[in-house]
Write an enzyme that holds these catalytic residues in place. Structure first.
Site, short mmCIF file in Angstrom:
data_model
loop_
_atom_site.label_atom_id
_atom_site.label_comp_id
_atom_site.label_asym_id
_atom_site.label_seq_id
_atom_site.Cartn_x
_atom_site.Cartn_y
_atom_site.Cartn_z
N HIS A 6 -117.30 -16.74 -53.62
CA HIS A 6 -116.02 -17.44 -53.52
C HIS A 6 -115.48 -17.36 -52.09
CE1 HIS A 6 -111.50 -17.48 -54.52
NE2 HIS A 6 -111.94 -18.67 -54.86
N GLU A 33 -119.01 -21.09 -52.57
CA GLU A 33 -117.88 -22.01 -52.74
C GLU A 33 -117.05 -22.02 -51.47
OE1 GLU A 33 -113.56 -22.85 -53.77
OE2 GLU A 33 -114.49 -21.04 -52.92
N ASP A 35 -113.66 -24.42 -49.25
CA ASP A 35 -112.54 -25.36 -49.37
C ASP A 35 -112.45 -26.24 -48.12
OD1 ASP A 35 -111.04 -23.92 -51.75
OD2 ASP A 35 -111.54 -22.35 -50.31
N HIS A 48 -108.66 -22.33 -47.24
CA HIS A 48 -108.11 -22.49 -48.58
C HIS A 48 -106.67 -22.99 -48.57
CE1 HIS A 48 -105.93 -21.13 -52.21
NE2 HIS A 48 -107.01 -21.55 -52.83
N LYS A 110 -109.55 -30.18 -51.09
CA LYS A 110 -108.18 -29.67 -51.17
C LYS A 110 -107.16 -30.81 -51.00
CE LYS A 110 -107.10 -25.91 -51.34
NZ LYS A 110 -106.79 -25.01 -52.47
N ASP A 228 -115.31 -12.85 -55.33
CA ASP A 228 -115.11 -12.40 -53.97
C ASP A 228 -116.13 -11.34 -53.59
OD1 ASP A 228 -112.80 -14.00 -53.86
OD2 ASP A 228 -111.51 -12.35 -54.53
#
Length: 244
Positions: A6, A33, A35, A48, A110, A228
């Site tokens: 993450h 993953e 963003d 993020h 996002k 995480d």
């Protein structure tokens, strides 16, 4: 059950930085993953929050800054002095990290706070330029963009992200046209998640950071978790596989 790092290996390293992604790229996990947002002058960057306040020594919204301006800030020092000097990465740079690895890449678009018109087109074009479309799945809390990406990238999985607990999770996914449902750990412990899995959906859960939650979700039939601490959960999963 698959494991996604993450925002990279974000529990140990500053999230969504090249350092966090390089560390994740060394691990024998399923994927990573990240963003994606866009600067004022159109550069696709990885962060993020819509603001840089939490994860840098600067302040302000990404969409209001040029790439040169945002690149001048330190995105590592907030996590510790040893990480000073980390810069916000571009999507191009992160894709380069994983170009020769096996990892699947979950790109979260996002657009749930700011619209970023045409973001999905820019991202798809960038992924295609790296010849990595077969290794990417997209996701977003903005379900309008989910619908658009399903049409623009019909060969790719597109995950619908949910913050709330839905009683009709499976039916909602059918309405959108996707069976990839990305839900919170709290929502995963409700009956609607079990029904969605039983109906054949790929349910992926964020953010899962303990072996106990990993085991619970694996027993449910969850497809993947976002964590995480990918090294911790991988070691746990590996030890379970070979325990007597």
């Amino acid at each position: 059950m698959n494991i996604f790092a993450h925002r990279g290996a974000s529990g140990t390293y500053p999230e969504n930085t090249l350092l966090a992604f390089r560390e994740a790229a060394k691990m024998p996990i399923y994927g990573v993953e990240l963003d994606v947002q866009r600067t004022k002058d159109g550069v696709l960057v990885i962060n993020h929050d819509e603001k840089i306040d939490r994860t840098s020594n600067g302040k302000g919204y990404i969409r209001d800054m040029t790439f040169e301006e945002i690149r001048s800030y330190d995105f590592g020092i907030w996590k510790g002095e040893q990480f000073a000097g980390e810069k916000i990465p571009t999507l191009d740079e992160v894709l380069d990290v994983f170009r020769t690895t096996h990892h699947m890449i979950n790109i979260e678009l996002k657009t749930d706070v700011f619209e970023y018109p045409g973001l999905e087109d820019d991202v798809i074009e960038t992924v295609k330029s790296h010849d990595m479309m077969e290794r990417v799945l997209f996701s977003s809390f903005d379900h309008e963009i989910v619908e658009r990406v399903l049409k623009k990238a019909p060969s790719n999985e597109v995950g619908a992200l949910f913050m709330k607990i839905l009683v009709n999770l499976d039916a909602y996914g059918q309405m959108l046209g996707t069976n990839a449902l990305h839900i919170s750990l709290v929502a995963a412990k409700r009956e609607s998640a079990k029904k969605a899995i039983k109906a054949g959906n790929k349910v992926r859960v964020y953010t899962v950071n303990t072996p106990e939650d990993y085991d619970f979700l694996e027993s449910m039939g969850v497809d993947a978790v976002f964590t995480d601490y990918p090294e911790l959960l991988y070691r746990h999963a590996f030890s379970k596989r070979y325990e007597c």
